[in-house]
Design a protein around this motif. Structure first.
Motif, PDB file in Angstrom:
ATOM      1  N   GLU A 139      -4.322   8.210   4.595  1.00  0.00           N
ATOM      2  CA  GLU A 139      -4.289   6.778   4.241  1.00  0.00           C
ATOM      3  C   GLU A 139      -3.170   6.072   5.004  1.00  0.00           C
ATOM      4  OE1 GLU A 139      -5.871   6.507  -0.320  1.00  0.00           O
ATOM      5  OE2 GLU A 139      -3.857   7.333  -0.001  1.00  0.00           O
ATOM      6  N   PRO A 142       0.551   7.994  -1.582  1.00  0.00           N
ATOM      7  CA  PRO A 142      -0.576   7.819  -0.673  1.00  0.00           C
ATOM      8  C   PRO A 142      -0.720   9.072   0.194  1.00  0.00           C
ATOM      9  CG  PRO A 142       1.311   6.557   0.090  1.00  0.00           C
ATOM     10  CD  PRO A 142       1.673   7.128  -1.250  1.00  0.00           C
ATOM     11  N   LYS A 170       0.829  -1.211   0.000  1.00  0.00           N
ATOM     12  CA  LYS A 170       0.000   0.000   0.000  1.00  0.00           C
ATOM     13  C   LYS A 170       0.860   1.258   0.000  1.00  0.00           C
ATOM     14  CE  LYS A 170      -3.986  -1.982   2.364  1.00  0.00           C
ATOM     15  NZ  LYS A 170      -4.758  -1.995   3.619  1.00  0.00           N
ATOM     16  N   TRP A 182      -3.714   3.022   7.648  1.00  0.00           N
ATOM     17  CA  TRP A 182      -3.093   1.715   7.415  1.00  0.00           C
ATOM     18  C   TRP A 182      -2.167   1.342   8.573  1.00  0.00           C
ATOM     19  CZ3 TRP A 182      -1.433   3.493   1.912  1.00  0.00           C
ATOM     20  CH2 TRP A 182      -2.558   3.501   1.072  1.00  0.00           C
TER      21      TRP A 182
END
Length: 66
Positions: free
Chosen positions: A31, A27, A21, A35
């Protein structure tokens, strides 16, 4: 105890998923925070289950009474 050992694979998979990710183009901070928070919650639960196991072993094997 076997549950904790099996969780190691799940934790390793979660770390790998987080890495994938993070590798996505740009990102957002939100986010990344979400995460990482998810991963930290899972690690905290795993640590607590391990601590509970140690406590139970101490209480059962040694008596745990002072």
């Amino acid at each position: 105890m076997h549950v904790l050992v099996r969780e190691h694979a799940a934790v390793a998979a979660a770390l790998g998923a987080l890495q994938r990710k993070v590798d996505v183009p740009e990102p957002t901070v939100e986010e990344l925070r979400a995460w990482a928070s998810d991963l930290l919650r899972e690690l905290s639960r795993h640590r607590q289950r391990g601590a509970d196991l140690v406590y139970e072993a101490y209480e059962t094997d040694i008596g745990g009474e002072t």
